[in-house]
Design a protein around this motif. Structure first.
Motif, PDB file in Angstrom:
ATOM      1  N   ASP A   1      60.261  -3.329 -11.842  1.00 14.50           N
ATOM      2  CA  ASP A   1      58.843  -3.592 -11.615  1.00 14.50           C
ATOM      3  C   ASP A   1      58.025  -2.550 -12.361  1.00 14.50           C
ATOM      4  OD1 ASP A   1      58.677  -1.240 -10.028  1.00 14.50           O
ATOM      5  OD2 ASP A   1      59.107  -2.373  -8.196  1.00 14.50           O
ATOM      6  N   ALA A   2      56.700  -2.659 -12.238  1.00 15.59           N
ATOM      7  CA  ALA A   2      55.809  -1.791 -12.997  1.00 15.59           C
ATOM      8  C   ALA A   2      56.001  -0.319 -12.651  1.00 15.59           C
ATOM      9  CB  ALA A   2      54.355  -2.208 -12.753  1.00 15.59           C
ATOM     10  N   ASP A   3      56.445  -0.039 -11.430  1.00 20.35           N
ATOM     11  CA  ASP A   3      56.650   1.356 -11.044  1.00 20.35           C
ATOM     12  C   ASP A   3      57.744   2.026 -11.863  1.00 20.35           C
ATOM     13  OD1 ASP A   3      54.662   1.279  -9.180  1.00 20.35           O
ATOM     14  OD2 ASP A   3      55.980   0.896  -7.473  1.00 20.35           O
ATOM     15  N   ASP A   4      58.682   1.242 -12.377  1.00 20.83           N
ATOM     16  CA  ASP A   4      59.737   1.823 -13.218  1.00 20.83           C
ATOM     17  C   ASP A   4      59.144   2.389 -14.498  1.00 20.83           C
ATOM     18  OD1 ASP A   4      61.725   1.093 -11.407  1.00 20.83           O
ATOM     19  OD2 ASP A   4      61.946  -0.886 -12.303  1.00 20.83           O
ATOM     20  N   VAL A   5      58.224   1.664 -15.130  1.00 23.64           N
ATOM     21  CA  VAL A   5      57.569   2.154 -16.341  1.00 23.64           C
ATOM     22  C   VAL A   5      56.699   3.366 -16.008  1.00 23.64           C
ATOM     23  CG1 VAL A   5      56.151   1.521 -18.320  1.00 23.64           C
ATOM     24  CG2 VAL A   5      57.574  -0.211 -17.206  1.00 23.64           C
ATOM     25  N   LEU A   6      56.031   3.321 -14.869  1.00 24.98           N
ATOM     26  CA  LEU A   6      55.194   4.434 -14.427  1.00 24.98           C
ATOM     27  C   LEU A   6      56.010   5.712 -14.306  1.00 24.98           C
ATOM     28  CD1 LEU A   6      52.183   4.825 -13.361  1.00 24.98           C
ATOM     29  CD2 LEU A   6      53.207   4.749 -11.087  1.00 24.98           C
ATOM     30  N   GLU A   7      57.181   5.613 -13.732  1.00 23.55           N
ATOM     31  CA  GLU A   7      58.014   6.807 -13.551  1.00 23.55           C
ATOM     32  C   GLU A   7      58.550   7.325 -14.881  1.00 23.55           C
ATOM     33  OE1 GLU A   7      58.231   8.631 -10.868  1.00 23.55           O
ATOM     34  OE2 GLU A   7      56.763   7.213 -10.091  1.00 23.55           O
TER      35      GLU A   7
ATOM     36  N   ASN B   1      41.824  17.386 -18.247  1.00 21.45           N
ATOM     37  CA  ASN B   1      42.968  18.243 -18.015  1.00 21.45           C
ATOM     38  C   ASN B   1      44.192  17.403 -17.741  1.00 21.45           C
ATOM     39  OD1 ASN B   1      43.888  20.861 -17.951  1.00 21.45           O
ATOM     40  ND2 ASN B   1      42.350  21.514 -16.461  1.00 21.45           N
ATOM     41  N   GLN B   2      45.311  18.043 -17.541  1.00 22.49           N
ATOM     42  CA  GLN B   2      46.553  17.297 -17.380  1.00 22.49           C
ATOM     43  C   GLN B   2      46.636  16.741 -15.966  1.00 22.49           C
ATOM     44  OE1 GLN B   2      49.983  19.224 -18.789  1.00 22.49           O
ATOM     45  NE2 GLN B   2      51.366  17.592 -18.240  1.00 22.49           N
ATOM     46  N   ARG B   3      46.176  15.532 -15.818  1.00 21.60           N
ATOM     47  CA  ARG B   3      46.191  14.821 -14.552  1.00 21.60           C
ATOM     48  C   ARG B   3      46.542  13.367 -14.838  1.00 21.60           C
ATOM     49  NH1 ARG B   3      45.858  19.341 -13.278  1.00 21.60           N
ATOM     50  NH2 ARG B   3      44.437  20.366 -11.827  1.00 21.60           N
ATOM     51  N   ARG B   4      46.850  12.656 -13.786  1.00 20.57           N
ATOM     52  CA  ARG B   4      47.116  11.224 -13.929  1.00 20.57           C
ATOM     53  C   ARG B   4      45.787  10.483 -13.925  1.00 20.57           C
ATOM     54  NH1 ARG B   4      50.441   7.532  -9.566  1.00 20.57           N
ATOM     55  NH2 ARG B   4      49.265   5.633  -9.871  1.00 20.57           N
ATOM     56  N   LEU B   5      45.587   9.617 -14.907  1.00 21.91           N
ATOM     57  CA  LEU B   5      44.388   8.801 -15.004  1.00 21.91           C
ATOM     58  C   LEU B   5      44.792   7.349 -14.810  1.00 21.91           C
ATOM     59  CD1 LEU B   5      42.720  10.378 -18.150  1.00 21.91           C
ATOM     60  CD2 LEU B   5      42.382  10.993 -15.763  1.00 21.91           C
ATOM     61  N   ALA B   6      44.182   6.698 -13.849  1.00 20.57           N
ATOM     62  CA  ALA B   6      44.520   5.302 -13.585  1.00 20.57           C
ATOM     63  C   ALA B   6      43.311   4.432 -13.848  1.00 20.57           C
ATOM     64  CB  ALA B   6      44.976   5.120 -12.128  1.00 20.57           C
ATOM     65  N   GLY B   7      43.526   3.243 -14.366  1.00 22.97           N
ATOM     66  CA  GLY B   7      42.399   2.367 -14.659  1.00 22.97           C
ATOM     67  C   GLY B   7      42.818   0.930 -14.716  1.00 22.97           C
TER      68      GLY B   7
ATOM     69  N   TYR C   1      46.599   0.192 -16.363  1.00 14.91           N
ATOM     70  CA  TYR C   1      47.211   1.308 -17.073  1.00 14.91           C
ATOM     71  C   TYR C   1      47.127   2.574 -16.232  1.00 14.91           C
ATOM     72  CZ  TYR C   1      42.418   2.689 -17.911  1.00 14.91           C
ATOM     73  OH  TYR C   1      41.113   3.064 -17.725  1.00 14.91           O
ATOM     74  N   THR C   2      48.066   3.471 -16.477  1.00 17.70           N
ATOM     75  CA  THR C   2      48.052   4.818 -15.921  1.00 17.70           C
ATOM     76  C   THR C   2      48.436   5.768 -17.033  1.00 17.70           C
ATOM     77  OG1 THR C   2      48.729   3.997 -13.745  1.00 17.70           O
ATOM     78  CG2 THR C   2      48.966   6.362 -14.145  1.00 17.70           C
ATOM     79  N   LEU C   3      47.649   6.807 -17.234  1.00 16.89           N
ATOM     80  CA  LEU C   3      47.871   7.781 -18.304  1.00 16.89           C
ATOM     81  C   LEU C   3      48.277   9.119 -17.721  1.00 16.89           C
ATOM     82  CD1 LEU C   3      44.737   7.026 -20.521  1.00 16.89           C
ATOM     83  CD2 LEU C   3      47.042   6.072 -20.753  1.00 16.89           C
ATOM     84  N   PHE C   4      49.195   9.805 -18.421  1.00 10.09           N
ATOM     85  CA  PHE C   4      49.652  11.127 -18.040  1.00 10.09           C
ATOM     86  C   PHE C   4      49.466  12.072 -19.233  1.00 10.09           C
ATOM     87  CE2 PHE C   4      52.046   8.154 -15.429  1.00 10.09           C
ATOM     88  CZ  PHE C   4      51.946   8.703 -14.163  1.00 10.09           C
ATOM     89  N   PRO C   5      48.345  12.782 -19.322  1.00 12.24           N
ATOM     90  CA  PRO C   5      48.121  13.683 -20.463  1.00 12.24           C
ATOM     91  C   PRO C   5      49.118  14.836 -20.481  1.00 12.24           C
ATOM     92  CG  PRO C   5      46.058  13.163 -19.358  1.00 12.24           C
ATOM     93  CD  PRO C   5      47.150  12.672 -18.466  1.00 12.24           C
ATOM     94  N   ARG C   6      49.617  15.155 -21.666  1.00 14.28           N
ATOM     95  CA  ARG C   6      50.430  16.354 -21.871  1.00 14.28           C
ATOM     96  C   ARG C   6      49.539  17.572 -22.122  1.00 14.28           C
ATOM     97  NH1 ARG C   6      54.178  12.800 -24.944  1.00 14.28           N
ATOM     98  NH2 ARG C   6      56.268  12.994 -24.034  1.00 14.28           N
ATOM     99  N   THR C   7      48.365  17.331 -22.691  1.00  8.97           N
ATOM    100  CA  THR C   7      47.448  18.395 -23.062  1.00  8.97           C
ATOM    101  C   THR C   7      46.040  17.992 -22.642  1.00  8.97           C
ATOM    102  OG1 THR C   7      46.976  17.454 -25.247  1.00  8.97           O
ATOM    103  CG2 THR C   7      48.870  18.944 -25.079  1.00  8.97           C
TER     104      THR C   7
ATOM    105  N   SER D   1      50.014  13.870 -27.223  1.00 10.99           N
ATOM    106  CA  SER D   1      49.044  14.323 -26.218  1.00 10.99           C
ATOM    107  C   SER D   1      49.136  13.617 -24.874  1.00 10.99           C
ATOM    108  CB  SER D   1      47.613  14.146 -26.753  1.00 10.99           C
ATOM    109  OG  SER D   1      47.403  14.920 -27.912  1.00 10.99           O
ATOM    110  N   VAL D   2      49.754  12.445 -24.819  1.00 15.95           N
ATOM    111  CA  VAL D   2      49.672  11.651 -23.590  1.00 15.95           C
ATOM    112  C   VAL D   2      50.795  10.630 -23.538  1.00 15.95           C
ATOM    113  CG1 VAL D   2      48.160   9.915 -24.629  1.00 15.95           C
ATOM    114  CG2 VAL D   2      48.028  10.308 -22.168  1.00 15.95           C
ATOM    115  N   THR D   3      51.175  10.257 -22.326  1.00 16.39           N
ATOM    116  CA  THR D   3      52.041   9.098 -22.111  1.00 16.39           C
ATOM    117  C   THR D   3      51.282   8.112 -21.234  1.00 16.39           C
ATOM    118  OG1 THR D   3      53.098   9.890 -20.071  1.00 16.39           O
ATOM    119  CG2 THR D   3      54.061  10.611 -22.175  1.00 16.39           C
ATOM    120  N   GLY D   4      51.778   6.880 -21.170  1.00 21.62           N
ATOM    121  CA  GLY D   4      51.087   5.891 -20.362  1.00 21.62           C
ATOM    122  C   GLY D   4      51.975   4.728 -19.989  1.00 21.62           C
ATOM    123  N   ALA D   5      51.653   4.104 -18.871  1.00 24.20           N
ATOM    124  CA  ALA D   5      52.342   2.897 -18.412  1.00 24.20           C
ATOM    125  C   ALA D   5      51.305   1.774 -18.346  1.00 24.20           C
ATOM    126  CB  ALA D   5      52.974   3.117 -17.042  1.00 24.20           C
TER     127      ALA D   5
END
Length: 335
Positions: free
Chosen positions: A97-103, A42-48, A306-312, A285-289
């Motif tokens: 920093d990496a948080d800028d790409v995350l946002e 589902n549309q949640r943040r996935l971190a790995g 990486y951190t993923l943000f699904p759109r769908t 379907s997704v964005t990611g940093a």
């Protein structure tokens, strides 16, 4: 032998298989729910977190063939051949920093997908040989005039590379974007005249180091095409390619290929043993940093976060997928 390990917090996995995830609960503190088959995400943040270690002798594919280049043509030019540095545009001086790409990835995931723009008109019509006629001269490599352990080249769009990519350099907290401009690349005499005075789009980049010899700057990693990247260790030729993400591989509806659309490359320090690359991934379907910490030596090691943000809802999600190609086997070894 090539060894790869994939780790997705808090569970560890051996190998880099395609993982099919269940619909998760909201993630707190970077944890990831257990993986199940035949479900969706589902549309949640996935971190790995992924670690790729490239050891001796991957598939024996000549690097010059894969890159479509003659190794001699890339030998460093004499120091006297001064050439203007690539044009840079200062984007921010407020720190990075990496948080800028995350946002950025988080914000994009909440908005409708916007396809990437077009490359310079006419580049998409180039054939294989015409594309090879475009060269980034080694004398223009970033940091070539400084005593640093790495150098950066940008790569042109054209032929099969039809998605423009933004590449920025980060130095002391300032972000400078490399701008396409006429004259950024060297063009062979047979290159189409109508494109000679155009600003040619950028499709990716490569990094160099003194990997095999103190007298030559070897290419050791390339990011170009969708979310593809590949690397070599000392004494190797290119073989396997990796991807940032695979979606719906083998699906009857067709595979979706996310793109790395913007890279931020941190300028290394004088005695640095690694170089850091940040990347923004985007698709319908997704964005990611992504963050790549790359160390080039006998083994080239890439530490990937990486951190993923699904759109769908997602299905058939490939984390750290690897790709190769068939050359020949024992039935046609004579070739």
């Amino acid at each position: 032998i090539a060894s790869f390990a994939c780790r997705t917090t808090p569970i560890e996995y051996a190998g880099c298989d395609t993982l099919i995830l269940r619909a998760p609960d909201p993630i707190v503190g970077g944890s990831v729910p257990r993986l199940r088959r035949k479900k969706t995400v589902n549309q949640r943040r996935l971190a790995g977190h992924v670690t790729l270690a490239l050891s001796l002798a991957m598939l024996a594919i000549p690097a010059a063939v894969l890159m479509g280049r003659n190794a001699k043509s890339e030998a460093p030019a004499p120091a006297e051949a001064a050439i203007p540095a690539p044009l840079l545009e200062t984007v921010t001086t407020d720190g990075f920093d990496a948080d800028d790409v995350l946002e950025i990835a988080r914000r994009l995931a909440a908005e409708p997908y916007v396809p990437p723009g077009s490359i310079t008109p006419g580049l998409e019509k180039l054939g294989y040989d015409q594309y090879r006629d475009i060269r980034f001269p080694p004398e223009r490599a970033f940091w070539s005039d400084e005593p640093l352990p790495f150098r950066l080249d940008v790569l042109p769009a054209g032929s099969i590379y039809r998605t423009p990519v933004r590449v920025s350099v980060v130095e002391d907290g300032e972000v400078h974007e490399i701008l396409p401009e006429p004259g950024l690349f060297d063009l062979a005499p047979g290159f189409p005249d109508e494109l000679r005075d155009k600003a040619l789009s950028i499709s990716g980049f490569r990094l160099r180091s003194r990997l095999n010899s103190n007298s030559y700057w070897d290419e050791f990693v390339v990011f170009q095409g969708a979310s593809y990247f590949r690397a070599v260790g000392r004494g190797q030729n290119y073989g396997l390619s990796a991807r940032g993400l695979a979606l719906r591989t083998g699906d009857p509806e067709g595979e979706e290929f996310p793109n790395f659309t913007h890279f931020w490359i941190e300028k290394p320090r004088r005695n640095a043993r690694s170089i850091t690359v940040h990347a923004l991934l985007d698709s319908p379907s997704v964005t990611g940093a992504y963050k790549f910490v790359i160390a080039a030596s006998r083994e080239t090691r890439m530490d990937v976060s990486y951190t993923l943000f699904p759109r769908t809802d997602l299905r058939s999600v490939g984390i750290a997928p690897l790709t190769s190609m068939f050359l020949f086997d024992t039935s046609n070894r004579s070739r």
